[in-house]
Design a protein around this motif. Structure first.
Motif, PDB file in Angstrom:
ATOM      1  N   SER A  96       0.833  -1.207   0.000  1.00 36.63           N
ATOM      2  CA  SER A  96       0.000   0.000   0.000  1.00 36.63           C
ATOM      3  C   SER A  96       0.867   1.256   0.000  1.00 36.63           C
ATOM      4  O   SER A  96       0.482   2.289  -0.563  1.00 36.63           O
ATOM      5  CB  SER A  96      -0.941   0.005   1.209  1.00 36.63           C
ATOM      6  OG  SER A  96      -1.893  -1.026   1.117  1.00 36.63           O
ATOM      7  N   GLN A 134      -5.252  -1.880   2.324  1.00 36.28           N
ATOM      8  CA  GLN A 134      -6.098  -2.878   1.684  1.00 36.28           C
ATOM      9  C   GLN A 134      -7.194  -3.347   2.631  1.00 36.28           C
ATOM     10  O   GLN A 134      -8.368  -3.341   2.291  1.00 36.28           O
ATOM     11  CB  GLN A 134      -5.231  -4.057   1.215  1.00 36.28           C
ATOM     12  CG  GLN A 134      -5.983  -5.129   0.444  1.00 36.28           C
ATOM     13  CD  GLN A 134      -6.715  -6.136   1.332  1.00 36.28           C
ATOM     14  OE1 GLN A 134      -7.864  -6.462   1.067  1.00 36.28           O
ATOM     15  NE2 GLN A 134      -6.084  -6.614   2.380  1.00 36.28           N
ATOM     16  N   ASN A 154     -10.192  -1.482   0.628  1.00 38.00           N
ATOM     17  CA  ASN A 154     -10.955  -2.501  -0.086  1.00 38.00           C
ATOM     18  C   ASN A 154     -12.134  -3.010   0.715  1.00 38.00           C
ATOM     19  O   ASN A 154     -12.938  -3.778   0.199  1.00 38.00           O
ATOM     20  CB  ASN A 154     -10.022  -3.679  -0.432  1.00 38.00           C
ATOM     21  CG  ASN A 154     -10.627  -4.630  -1.449  1.00 38.00           C
ATOM     22  OD1 ASN A 154     -11.328  -4.209  -2.367  1.00 38.00           O
ATOM     23  ND2 ASN A 154     -10.373  -5.917  -1.310  1.00 38.00           N
ATOM     24  N   ALA A 191     -12.021  -4.168  -5.165  1.00 38.35           N
ATOM     25  CA  ALA A 191     -11.226  -5.236  -5.784  1.00 38.35           C
ATOM     26  C   ALA A 191     -11.771  -6.625  -5.493  1.00 38.35           C
ATOM     27  O   ALA A 191     -11.341  -7.593  -6.117  1.00 38.35           O
ATOM     28  CB  ALA A 191      -9.775  -5.149  -5.321  1.00 38.35           C
ATOM     29  N   GLU A 226      -9.225 -10.662  -1.528  1.00 35.70           N
ATOM     30  CA  GLU A 226      -7.870 -11.042  -1.925  1.00 35.70           C
ATOM     31  C   GLU A 226      -7.323 -11.948  -0.839  1.00 35.70           C
ATOM     32  O   GLU A 226      -7.163 -11.531   0.304  1.00 35.70           O
ATOM     33  CB  GLU A 226      -6.985  -9.813  -2.107  1.00 35.70           C
ATOM     34  CG  GLU A 226      -5.601 -10.159  -2.642  1.00 35.70           C
ATOM     35  CD  GLU A 226      -4.781  -8.915  -2.915  1.00 35.70           C
ATOM     36  OE1 GLU A 226      -4.535  -8.613  -4.097  1.00 35.70           O
ATOM     37  OE2 GLU A 226      -4.410  -8.242  -1.938  1.00 35.70           O
ATOM     38  N   ALA A 229      -0.037  -9.032  -2.033  1.00 38.83           N
ATOM     39  CA  ALA A 229      -1.086  -8.234  -2.673  1.00 38.83           C
ATOM     40  C   ALA A 229      -0.791  -8.037  -4.150  1.00 38.83           C
ATOM     41  O   ALA A 229       0.332  -7.708  -4.531  1.00 38.83           O
ATOM     42  CB  ALA A 229      -1.203  -6.882  -1.976  1.00 38.83           C
ATOM     43  N   THR A 277      -5.098  -5.743  -5.500  1.00 41.42           N
ATOM     44  CA  THR A 277      -5.392  -4.578  -4.667  1.00 41.42           C
ATOM     45  C   THR A 277      -4.397  -3.446  -4.927  1.00 41.42           C
ATOM     46  O   THR A 277      -4.771  -2.271  -4.847  1.00 41.42           O
ATOM     47  CB  THR A 277      -5.397  -4.942  -3.174  1.00 41.42           C
ATOM     48  OG1 THR A 277      -4.184  -5.614  -2.831  1.00 41.42           O
ATOM     49  CG2 THR A 277      -6.581  -5.834  -2.843  1.00 41.42           C
ATOM     50  N   SER A 280      -5.616  -1.728  -8.111  1.00 43.55           N
ATOM     51  CA  SER A 280      -6.840  -0.970  -7.865  1.00 43.55           C
ATOM     52  C   SER A 280      -6.575   0.249  -6.995  1.00 43.55           C
ATOM     53  O   SER A 280      -7.151   1.318  -7.214  1.00 43.55           O
ATOM     54  CB  SER A 280      -7.887  -1.879  -7.204  1.00 43.55           C
ATOM     55  OG  SER A 280      -8.253  -2.934  -8.068  1.00 43.55           O
ATOM     56  N   GLN A 281      -5.709   0.108  -5.996  1.00 44.82           N
ATOM     57  CA  GLN A 281      -5.338   1.267  -5.177  1.00 44.82           C
ATOM     58  C   GLN A 281      -4.693   2.350  -6.042  1.00 44.82           C
ATOM     59  O   GLN A 281      -5.037   3.536  -5.932  1.00 44.82           O
ATOM     60  CB  GLN A 281      -4.354   0.845  -4.083  1.00 44.82           C
ATOM     61  CG  GLN A 281      -4.976   0.106  -2.919  1.00 44.82           C
ATOM     62  CD  GLN A 281      -3.919  -0.422  -1.966  1.00 44.82           C
ATOM     63  OE1 GLN A 281      -2.756  -0.612  -2.337  1.00 44.82           O
ATOM     64  NE2 GLN A 281      -4.301  -0.672  -0.726  1.00 44.82           N
TER      65      GLN A 281
END
Length: 604
Positions: A303, A347, A373, A391, A394, A399, A402, A405-406
């Protein structure tokens, strides 16, 4: 980290508990156990090792009972042994408890309980909880009061589920660690995470810090620690239970890499209008960020790399921005005031370090947003606003979907912030959003044509693996190296391209492949840096479009479609995910559950 499952209903609870533990294996663990209440007392079975070993140990004499709790443990206090596995009981074995988190005052509590005659059999902080409950029962309190009194004496973070031998009730409380209740007709569940019971129900209630839940066959009562009723409304989880299975894939990670087209389509659905160059983010209407002077992103691990991606974009758009490691935020955070926007990227929405940074920023008066998420997660509840990445579940510890998508959500959020703060985004919005709309198809193209499996074989056995990139390629290089080391256990490092000559070149040999990410940002400089490694014998693998100059001079090539430079790195990232996966598969690693790692880090 650790996983909790609890169940109350008709019939035998054991199968549901074991299924829940298997569903929680992705969180990371080193021991597992269950406790089931039968007609005469509580039966406990627990083992260090895998859930499969626990299942084998109870096959001959299945535990019977309609109510039970289970746990997968990640060692903090005490090594992974049978004795340290959860559930823990008091000396009478009339109270059984599972717990996630850390009890900071357990040494004092253990000493006081020992002085009053309690004997302990483990090294864990958790074991003080059932003894504390039993102590208050011995002092004359009823079951509910004894549980509340015990929890009130705990300092630290916890999600606790307990049962007492003389009644068919589960007691639960949370502070700082996630806990969710599932409801389906006359069957009720407790868990640390929704996938534990997703195949049984999609109706959930997320407990908030300070909540106590009392669960029996008639329903669930939600109160605060003092017993005052609190309103907690059920939510419906949109995840399909099949999404939490591997399907046709050998590993969750590979499945989730291949789910990225769908995840990205879900992330952008209804949020962009490419033909108008317009972004439509619910709760982030134009003008939302008019008062923002600077932006701080806080995050950890993957992240953090997504946050760094977002920060680079904002700086390029002329908005002051920094990505900060959440676990360093209390030490090194720059000043914060009401004109600071702090964006927590997580996430799970339960990452302890990120939540701590989010709270610190909020206390200092900053505006806060979380990009997550998980609907109903702690971060989503505590931030001023939430941007969901959509997402889906997961399961793999590493990861993949995610991150993509992040990063895409941070592209959109960055566009909105820049438009509000500066009146412009520094990019061609129609071109960017048009390319963004095609990203699911572009990722499909990468997945269909990748040669990552062959390259993983070519460079198997190398001494180290270097990943380099510039601008938006830098966080992708960091993420590529992280994925590689996470699941292959091989040495891998990511660098800003220009940093190679400031030290890392000393490590470059013919046995050190260099993976160079080209995004269209100052690619000539990145190519020059890669050439410096190549002249010292290192093979260079270019991640770039097919007609790129780097593809002509590199030793090997991972191809990506030609897209807007703000998005090219995300396609390169898919190639690096596949490279890490196939390299780990050749080494026969535990890809979905790499050693020493957990999916959700809920303790600092």
């Amino acid at each position: 980290m650790c996983g909790i499952i609890g169940r109350v209903g008709e019939g035998n609870a054991l199968e549901t508990l074991i299924t829940g533990l298997e569903n929680l294996e992705y969180r990371g663990y080193d021991s597992a156990g269950v406790a089931v209440k039968n007609g005469t007392g509580i039966n406990v079975e627990k083992r260090s090792g895998k859930v499969s070993e626990l299942k084998r140990s109870i096959t001959d004499e299945p535990l019977q009972g309609a109510i039970g709790i289970g746990h997968t443990r990640w060692s903090t206090h005490g090594p992974p042994t049978d004795e340290n596995a959860h559930p823990h009981t008091d000396h009478t074995e009339d109270v059984a408890v599972v717990h996630n988190g850390i009890i900071e005052n357990y040494t004092e509590l253990k000493s006081e309980l020992a002085e009053s005659g309690h004997e302990f059999s483990s090294d864990t902080d958790t074991e003080v909880i059932p003894h504390l409950i039993q102590h208050h029962l011995d002092c004359g309190l009823d079951n509910e009061s004894a549980f509340r009194r015990a929890v009130d004496e705990l300092e630290g973070s916890y999600a606790v589920a307990a049962m007492i031998a003389d009644e068919r009730v589960l007691y639960a409380a949370r502070r700082g660690s996630p806990l969710v209740v599932g409801m389906e007709d006359d069957e009720y569940f407790l868990a640390s995470d929704v996938p534990a019971f997703l195949e049984y129900t999609d109706t959930v209630v997320y407990l908030e810090d300070g909540d106590v839940a009392i669960v029996d066959e008639t329903g669930v009562e939600f109160t605060d620690l003092e017993g005052n009723p609190v309103e907690r409304h059920p939510e419906t989880i949109e995840w399909d239970p099949e999404q939490a299975g591997k399907g046709e894939y050998e590993h969750f990670m590979l499945k989730e890499i291949h789910e990225q087209p769908t995840a990205l389509a879900q992330a952008i659905e209804g949020r962009i209008e490419p033909e108008l160059g317009r972004i439509d983010l619910t709760d982030f209407e134009p003008g939302t960020f008019d008062d923002v002077d600077c932006v701080q992103f806080v995050a950890c691990g993957t992240s953090y790399h997504a946050a760094l991606y977002g920060s680079v974009l904002l700086n390029q758009a002329g908005v002051r921005s920094r990505a900060l490691l959440a676990n360093e935020y209390s030490i090194s955070a720059p000043p914060v005031d009401e004109n600071t926007l702090v964006v927590a990227v997580t996430q799970s929405g339960e990452t302890a370090d990120t939540l701590s940074a989010l709270r610190e920023a909020s206390d200092a008066g900053a505006q806060t947003v979380t990009v997550t998420n998980v609907v109903g997660s702690t971060a989503a509840r505590e931030a001023d606003e939430t941007l969901l990445i959509r997402a889906g579940p997961e399961i793999g510890v590493a990861a993949t979907k995610t991150f993509s998508s992040q990063a895409v959500m941070l592209v959109l959020l960055g566009q909105r912030i820049a438009q509000d703060v500066r009146g412009e985004t520094g990019a061609d919005p129609e071109a960017l959003l048009s390319d963004l709309e095609t990203m699911p198809d572009r990722v499909e193209e990468v997945l269909a044509t990748t040669t990552a499996e062959e390259l993983a074989a070519t460079y198997e056995g190398s001494r180290a693996y270097f990943f380099i990139g510039r601008g938006l390629g830098f966080p992708v290089a960091l993420e590529g190296a992280l994925k590689f080391k996470e699941i292959t256990y091989e040495h891998a490092e990511g660098f800003a391209s220009g940093e190679l000559k400031h030290g890392p070149l000393a490590l470059v040999t013919p046995d050190t492949p260099v993976f160079a990410v080209f995004t269209g940002e100052e690619d000539e400089k990145t190519l020059k840096n890669a050439a410096e490694a190549q002249t010292r014998g290192a093979p260079v693998i270019a991640i770039c479009p097919p007609d790129h100059q780097a593809a002509l001079v590199a030793d090997a090539h991972l191809e990506i479609p030609d897209v807007d430079s703000d998005l090219a790195g995300l396609l390169a990232n898919v190639q690096l995910q596949l490279l890490a996966y196939y390299a780990a598969d050749r080494l026969d690693r535990a890809i979905d559950k790499p050693r020493n790692l957990a999916k959700s880090v809920t303790v600092e």
